[in-house]
Design a protein around this motif. Structure first.
Motif, PDB file in Angstrom:
ATOM      1  N   UNK A 123       0.937  -1.156   0.139  1.00  0.00           N
ATOM      2  CA  UNK A 123      -0.046   0.015   0.009  1.00  0.00           C
ATOM      3  C   UNK A 123       1.086   1.120   0.329  1.00  0.00           C
ATOM      4  N   UNK A 124       1.930   1.292   0.624  1.00  0.00           N
ATOM      5  CA  UNK A 124       3.165   2.470   0.932  1.00  0.00           C
ATOM      6  C   UNK A 124       3.692   2.528  -0.665  1.00  0.00           C
ATOM      7  N   UNK A 125       3.830   1.560  -1.235  1.00  0.00           N
ATOM      8  CA  UNK A 125       4.499   1.445  -2.585  1.00  0.00           C
ATOM      9  C   UNK A 125       3.600   1.850  -3.488  1.00  0.00           C
ATOM     10  N   UNK A 140      -4.354   0.311  -8.712  1.00  0.00           N
ATOM     11  CA  UNK A 140      -4.465   1.579  -8.213  1.00  0.00           C
ATOM     12  C   UNK A 140      -5.466   2.142  -9.288  1.00  0.00           C
ATOM     13  N   UNK A 141      -6.309   2.813  -8.678  1.00  0.00           N
ATOM     14  CA  UNK A 141      -7.306   3.435  -9.536  1.00  0.00           C
ATOM     15  C   UNK A 141      -7.731   2.425 -10.487  1.00  0.00           C
ATOM     16  N   UNK A 142      -7.948   1.241 -10.530  1.00  0.00           N
ATOM     17  CA  UNK A 142      -8.404   0.293 -11.459  1.00  0.00           C
ATOM     18  C   UNK A 142      -7.341  -0.319 -12.170  1.00  0.00           C
ATOM     19  N   UNK A 143      -6.074   0.181 -12.110  1.00  0.00           N
ATOM     20  CA  UNK A 143      -4.834  -0.084 -12.785  1.00  0.00           C
ATOM     21  C   UNK A 143      -4.025  -1.291 -12.150  1.00  0.00           C
ATOM     22  N   UNK A 144      -3.457  -2.167 -12.992  1.00  0.00           N
ATOM     23  CA  UNK A 144      -2.599  -3.178 -12.190  1.00  0.00           C
ATOM     24  C   UNK A 144      -1.290  -2.638 -12.175  1.00  0.00           C
ATOM     25  N   UNK A 145      -0.663  -2.453 -10.942  1.00  0.00           N
ATOM     26  CA  UNK A 145       0.648  -1.811 -10.830  1.00  0.00           C
ATOM     27  C   UNK A 145       1.296  -2.861 -10.053  1.00  0.00           C
ATOM     28  N   UNK A 146       1.098  -3.984 -10.156  1.00  0.00           N
ATOM     29  CA  UNK A 146       1.869  -4.971  -9.290  1.00  0.00           C
ATOM     30  C   UNK A 146       3.576  -4.949  -9.629  1.00  0.00           C
ATOM     31  N   UNK A 147       3.818  -4.954 -10.742  1.00  0.00           N
ATOM     32  CA  UNK A 147       5.110  -5.130 -11.276  1.00  0.00           C
ATOM     33  C   UNK A 147       5.695  -3.633 -10.920  1.00  0.00           C
ATOM     34  N   UNK A 148       5.104  -2.397 -11.359  1.00  0.00           N
ATOM     35  CA  UNK A 148       5.344  -1.127 -11.008  1.00  0.00           C
ATOM     36  C   UNK A 148       5.830  -0.952  -9.735  1.00  0.00           C
ATOM     37  N   UNK A 149       5.317  -1.282  -8.906  1.00  0.00           N
ATOM     38  CA  UNK A 149       5.579  -0.773  -7.399  1.00  0.00           C
ATOM     39  C   UNK A 149       6.783  -1.628  -6.795  1.00  0.00           C
ATOM     40  N   UNK A 150       7.343  -2.591  -7.598  1.00  0.00           N
ATOM     41  CA  UNK A 150       8.678  -3.117  -7.151  1.00  0.00           C
ATOM     42  C   UNK A 150       9.851  -2.712  -7.671  1.00  0.00           C
ATOM     43  N   UNK A 151       9.788  -1.514  -8.345  1.00  0.00           N
ATOM     44  CA  UNK A 151      11.209  -0.937  -9.223  1.00  0.00           C
ATOM     45  C   UNK A 151      12.035  -0.371  -8.024  1.00  0.00           C
ATOM     46  N   UNK A 152      13.412  -0.016  -8.343  1.00  0.00           N
ATOM     47  CA  UNK A 152      14.328   0.477  -7.345  1.00  0.00           C
ATOM     48  C   UNK A 152      13.797   1.877  -7.156  1.00  0.00           C
TER      49      UNK A 152
END
Ligand code: DC
Length: 285
Positions: free
Chosen positions: A98-100, A142-154
């Protein structure tokens, strides 16, 4: 009302009643917008907070068992929380996600990471949902968009501490986490403040730790396995920096929660730690 130990049927029933009272209250207040679920919209949740219950008491309205796992980055808490939840057959909550997600949103929208008012406004407006499939895989929406991968970037990892120290954002996320927990019933939750702030009277609390060199080594192996070219020394310095930021921020710093069982995972396998935790939880059931 104080939460009661597990294993007492009468008290479990009481908690279930509290939970259904709470749900009914939600339906009554929001008949049109809540059809079959709790509100995961952070802004709406904040709105609900004002109308309904002080969310500092919301965890008391969950119906089941709460297990918290806190600890520093790389202590193994995400993997262990997932494994423990699977072994117990209950839900799992990754609060770091959630923070990511908030961090990703702020970076993408160019919100000033030092402007707490702007960050809080953003947090109140965004809709974050955590969806777990049958295989236990987590998707972050996030607002209906899948950000599963994007939140794990450096980039997200390196900037999450800005979000984590903004009290207004934390308030919204703590509220969201309690609402998700209330919906889940029985769950294992992991983060930095789960046993200390979010669910302080959880049934079982754990604090996982490991030597910094081991935590950095794990991260290094994870990243090289994912095909990234990384340098161990810089990962170790990132781990130390994140420890410092997590432990020294003014709001909800990483601490060992009162009553938590401390486990050093440095020289243990995932299976060993999971079965150790499982034993503690089974003892309390
Ligand atoms: O566990 P993680 O690396 O996914 O956490 C991402 C960030 O969120 C990290 O900066 C710590 C912060 N965090 C927090 O402040 N409180 C939590 N309950 C979970 C994570």
């Amino acid at each position: 009302m104080t939460r009661v130990p597990l294993g007492c049927d009468k008290n479990r029933r009481l908690r279930r009643q509290d939970s259904s009272q709470y749900r009914n209250e939600v339906w009554r207040r929001h008949p049109s917008s809540h059809t079959s679920d709790f509100c995961h919209n952070a802004a709406h949740a904040a709105f609900c907070q004002g109308l309904l219950l002080p969310t500092s008491h919301l965890f008391r309205y969950t119906s089941g068992m709460i297990v918290t796992i806190d600890g520093p980055a790389g202590s193994g808490k995400s993997t262990i929380a997932r494994e423990l939840a699977a072994a117990l057959g209950i839900a799992w909550l990754d609060t770091g996600a959630t923070y990511r997600a908030m961090t990703f949103k702020a970076l993408r929208d160019g919100v000033d990471m030092n402007n707490h008012l702007a960050l809080t406004k953003m947090a109140r407006e965004v809709d974050i949902r955590l969806v777990t499939d049958d295989a236990g895989r987590l998707s972050v929406m996030l607002d209906g968009e899948d950000v599963t991968r994007e939140i794990r970037t450096k980039e997200v990892t390196d900037n999450a501490h800005f979000i984590a120290r903004a009290q207004g954002v934390r308030d919204v996320l703590v509220d969201l986490q309690r609402r998700i927990g209330a919906e889940m019933g029985d769950f294992v939750t992991e983060g930095r403040d789960q046993g200390s702030v979010v669910f302080p009277d959880a049934d079982v609390k754990f604090f996982l730790d490991a030597r910094p060199s081991i935590r950095a080594r794990r991260r290094y192996e994870q990243m090289t396995a994912a095909g990234e070219t990384v340098d161990y020394e810089s990962i170790l310095s990132d781990v130390l920096k994140r420890d410092h930021l997590d432990r020294n921020r003014p709001n909800a710093p990483l601490v060992k929660p009162a009553g938590a069982v401390v486990i050093d995972t440095s020289d243990k396998t995932i299976a060993q730690v999971t079965s150790e935790l499982l034993e503690y939880v089974e003892d309390r059931r």
